[in-house]
Design a protein around this motif. Structure first.
Motif, PDB file in Angstrom:
ATOM      1  N   LEU A   1      67.060  15.144  98.424  1.00  0.00           N
ATOM      2  CA  LEU A   1      67.453  14.525  97.376  1.00  0.00           C
ATOM      3  C   LEU A   1      67.924  15.576  96.394  1.00  0.00           C
ATOM      4  O   LEU A   1      67.448  16.871  96.297  1.00  0.00           O
ATOM      5  CB  LEU A   1      66.076  13.852  96.469  1.00  0.00           C
ATOM      6  CG  LEU A   1      65.375  12.569  97.395  1.00  0.00           C
ATOM      7  CD1 LEU A   1      64.319  12.437  96.774  1.00  0.00           C
ATOM      8  CD2 LEU A   1      66.394  11.464  97.560  1.00  0.00           C
ATOM      9  N   PRO A   2      68.739  14.985  95.188  1.00  0.00           N
ATOM     10  CA  PRO A   2      69.188  16.068  94.443  1.00  0.00           C
ATOM     11  C   PRO A   2      68.240  16.603  93.342  1.00  0.00           C
ATOM     12  O   PRO A   2      67.150  15.815  93.086  1.00  0.00           O
ATOM     13  CB  PRO A   2      70.288  14.913  93.531  1.00  0.00           C
ATOM     14  CG  PRO A   2      70.573  13.964  94.526  1.00  0.00           C
ATOM     15  CD  PRO A   2      69.487  13.862  95.276  1.00  0.00           C
ATOM     16  N   PRO A   3      68.509  17.840  93.050  1.00  0.00           N
ATOM     17  CA  PRO A   3      67.218  18.624  92.023  1.00  0.00           C
ATOM     18  C   PRO A   3      67.067  17.517  90.982  1.00  0.00           C
ATOM     19  O   PRO A   3      67.921  16.910  90.179  1.00  0.00           O
ATOM     20  CB  PRO A   3      68.225  19.638  91.778  1.00  0.00           C
ATOM     21  CG  PRO A   3      68.888  20.142  92.713  1.00  0.00           C
ATOM     22  CD  PRO A   3      69.527  18.671  93.064  1.00  0.00           C
ATOM     23  N   GLY A   4      65.755  17.546  90.783  1.00  0.00           N
ATOM     24  CA  GLY A   4      65.199  16.518  89.393  1.00  0.00           C
ATOM     25  C   GLY A   4      64.920  15.158  89.737  1.00  0.00           C
ATOM     26  O   GLY A   4      64.534  14.524  88.862  1.00  0.00           O
ATOM     27  N   THR A   5      65.331  14.838  90.833  1.00  0.00           N
ATOM     28  CA  THR A   5      64.972  13.630  91.321  1.00  0.00           C
ATOM     29  C   THR A   5      63.548  12.845  90.980  1.00  0.00           C
ATOM     30  O   THR A   5      63.482  12.034  90.381  1.00  0.00           O
ATOM     31  CB  THR A   5      65.339  12.982  92.778  1.00  0.00           C
ATOM     32  OG1 THR A   5      66.934  13.266  92.995  1.00  0.00           O
ATOM     33  CG2 THR A   5      65.112  11.689  93.056  1.00  0.00           C
ATOM     34  N   CYS A   6      62.530  13.881  91.466  1.00  0.00           N
ATOM     35  CA  CYS A   6      61.376  13.521  91.275  1.00  0.00           C
ATOM     36  C   CYS A   6      60.696  13.667  90.233  1.00  0.00           C
ATOM     37  O   CYS A   6      59.608  13.157  89.870  1.00  0.00           O
ATOM     38  CB  CYS A   6      60.565  14.211  92.526  1.00  0.00           C
ATOM     39  SG  CYS A   6      60.847  13.979  94.237  1.00  0.00           S
ATOM     40  N   ASP A   7      61.495  14.212  89.198  1.00  0.00           N
ATOM     41  CA  ASP A   7      60.937  14.491  87.740  1.00  0.00           C
ATOM     42  C   ASP A   7      61.453  13.377  87.123  1.00  0.00           C
ATOM     43  O   ASP A   7      61.046  13.080  85.721  1.00  0.00           O
ATOM     44  CB  ASP A   7      61.641  15.668  87.146  1.00  0.00           C
ATOM     45  CG  ASP A   7      60.960  16.846  88.022  1.00  0.00           C
ATOM     46  OD1 ASP A   7      60.004  16.949  88.438  1.00  0.00           O
ATOM     47  OD2 ASP A   7      61.820  17.841  88.231  1.00  0.00           O
ATOM     48  N   ASP A   8      62.098  12.474  87.453  1.00  0.00           N
ATOM     49  CA  ASP A   8      62.946  11.203  86.888  1.00  0.00           C
ATOM     50  C   ASP A   8      62.146   9.979  87.194  1.00  0.00           C
ATOM     51  O   ASP A   8      62.361   9.303  88.185  1.00  0.00           O
ATOM     52  CB  ASP A   8      64.147  11.231  86.843  1.00  0.00           C
ATOM     53  CG  ASP A   8      64.998  10.046  85.914  1.00  0.00           C
ATOM     54  OD1 ASP A   8      64.220   8.951  85.793  1.00  0.00           O
ATOM     55  OD2 ASP A   8      66.100  10.222  85.415  1.00  0.00           O
ATOM     56  N   PRO A   9      61.149   9.431  86.346  1.00  0.00           N
ATOM     57  CA  PRO A   9      60.489   8.078  86.784  1.00  0.00           C
ATOM     58  C   PRO A   9      61.203   6.937  87.344  1.00  0.00           C
ATOM     59  O   PRO A   9      60.871   6.028  88.127  1.00  0.00           O
ATOM     60  CB  PRO A   9      59.437   7.876  85.636  1.00  0.00           C
ATOM     61  CG  PRO A   9      59.183   9.178  84.770  1.00  0.00           C
ATOM     62  CD  PRO A   9      60.683   9.627  85.142  1.00  0.00           C
ATOM     63  N   ALA A  10      62.320   6.997  86.346  1.00  0.00           N
ATOM     64  CA  ALA A  10      63.261   5.692  86.697  1.00  0.00           C
ATOM     65  C   ALA A  10      63.992   5.678  88.015  1.00  0.00           C
ATOM     66  O   ALA A  10      64.127   4.877  88.702  1.00  0.00           O
ATOM     67  CB  ALA A  10      64.173   5.494  85.562  1.00  0.00           C
ATOM     68  N   LEU A  11      64.362   7.147  88.582  1.00  0.00           N
ATOM     69  CA  LEU A  11      64.711   7.335  89.730  1.00  0.00           C
ATOM     70  C   LEU A  11      64.127   7.069  90.876  1.00  0.00           C
ATOM     71  O   LEU A  11      64.407   6.741  91.892  1.00  0.00           O
ATOM     72  CB  LEU A  11      65.376   8.730  90.053  1.00  0.00           C
ATOM     73  CG  LEU A  11      67.001   8.992  89.111  1.00  0.00           C
ATOM     74  CD1 LEU A  11      67.299  10.372  89.317  1.00  0.00           C
ATOM     75  CD2 LEU A  11      68.040   7.932  89.945  1.00  0.00           C
ATOM     76  N   VAL A  12      62.789   7.709  90.601  1.00  0.00           N
ATOM     77  CA  VAL A  12      61.628   7.349  91.733  1.00  0.00           C
ATOM     78  C   VAL A  12      61.472   5.930  91.985  1.00  0.00           C
ATOM     79  O   VAL A  12      61.285   5.614  93.031  1.00  0.00           O
ATOM     80  CB  VAL A  12      60.570   8.179  91.345  1.00  0.00           C
ATOM     81  CG1 VAL A  12      59.237   7.878  92.218  1.00  0.00           C
ATOM     82  CG2 VAL A  12      60.743   9.612  91.124  1.00  0.00           C
ATOM     83  N   GLU A  13      61.414   5.136  90.694  1.00  0.00           N
ATOM     84  CA  GLU A  13      61.117   3.770  90.966  1.00  0.00           C
ATOM     85  C   GLU A  13      62.255   2.951  91.784  1.00  0.00           C
ATOM     86  O   GLU A  13      62.159   2.165  92.595  1.00  0.00           O
ATOM     87  CB  GLU A  13      61.028   3.102  89.842  1.00  0.00           C
ATOM     88  CG  GLU A  13      60.683   1.547  89.786  1.00  0.00           C
ATOM     89  CD  GLU A  13      60.451   0.936  88.520  1.00  0.00           C
ATOM     90  OE1 GLU A  13      60.246  -0.205  88.421  1.00  0.00           O
ATOM     91  OE2 GLU A  13      60.391   1.750  87.468  1.00  0.00           O
TER      92      GLU A  13
END
Length: 263
Positions: A26-38
């Motif tokens: 995944l692109p860097p920072g994906t798992c730090d963005d709750p909206a993207l994770v959802e």
């Protein structure tokens, strides 16, 4: 999902390894963005839940492949957000408006199939075929035979009888022709459902074999002009229920089969 959370869910090192590889892709920072994770979870759920309910999973598998390719091509979170939004926007209406049910098309029979003499059916199939079916079923007394007339001629359905809580059994489908009975389909586990879609003049078929209380093996067949061939299969797995009590299922381990050209 964090490593700590994953550790609490499983001690399977291969699962943790796969999860780490998936996060790395995944692109860097994906798992730090709750909206993207959802949205990532929602998109993946919709892909495999919709695959489980559409009537043409052999075609829908190509849709999923194209969606995954678009997601995998993203190098930043902005691109990933757009790709996930496209998946959710395309699949949500399909999933929410679908009402799957066991197919009961009339493409093989114009009326209900009726019981027929097992001895007579076996004699038409020949000694070698009759013995092979008897061995599979565990004896002549555990064989059932039914016939029907349909738009494509007389059909013969042969099956091993089911006992107790048994829900799956081998089945054979034959069509009567000028030179005798012609084998159309042999399946290890039934029952066989007749779909409304067609290929080369014959209806598509599907089977659902229960493997456990929460899992079924689904297989789909299309007529190639001579016989039915498996074009797609997957495991339908229950994953719980939603807030309204509706059972949730997804398709896993999708396996494309033969390439059948419909003319």
């Amino acid at each position: 999902m964090s490593d700590a959370a994953l550790d609490e869910m499983t001690d399977d090192s291969s699962v943790r390894k796969d999860a780490a590889a998936a996060r790395k892709a995944l692109p860097p920072g994906t798992c730090d963005d709750p909206a993207l994770v959802e949205n990532l979870f929602k998109a993946r759920f919709l892909e495999y839940a919709t695959l489980n309910i559409v009537g043409d999973p052999w075609n829908f598998d190509n849709t999923i492949s194209a969606q995954d390719k678009a997601i995998d091509s993203c190098k930043d979170t902005r691109c990933l957000g757009r790709a996930l939004g496209a998946v959710i926007g395309a699949l949500s209406p399909v999933y929410l408006q679908s009402h799957p049910h066991w197919p009961s098309g009339e493409g093989l029979c114009t009326g209900d199939a009726v019981d027929t003499s097992v001895k007579g059916a076996m004699s038409q199939l020949g000694i070698a075929t009759g013995k092979a079916i008897a061995r599979e079923c565990g004896g002549d007394e555990t064989i059932t035979a039914r016939t029907c007339d349909g738009p494509h001629g007389k059909m013969l359905f042969v099956s091993c009888a089911m006992e107790g809580n048994q829900v799956n059994a081998p089945q054979w489908l034959y069509r009567a022709g000028e030179t005798g009975l012609h084998a159309m389909l042999i399946v290890e586990n039934g029952p066989v459902g007749v779909m409304e879609s067609t290929c080369n003049g014959m209806p598509d078929l599907m089977t659902a074999a229960r493997e456990s209380m929460g899992e079924q093996q689904m297989a789909f067949y299309r007529y190639d002009g001579k016989q039915y061939r498996s074009v797609y299969a997957f495991s339908s797995m229950g994953i719980g229920a939603d807030d309204n009590g509706n059972e949730l299922e997804i398709a896993v381990d999708g396996m494309p089969g033969a390439k059948v050209v419909c003319r």
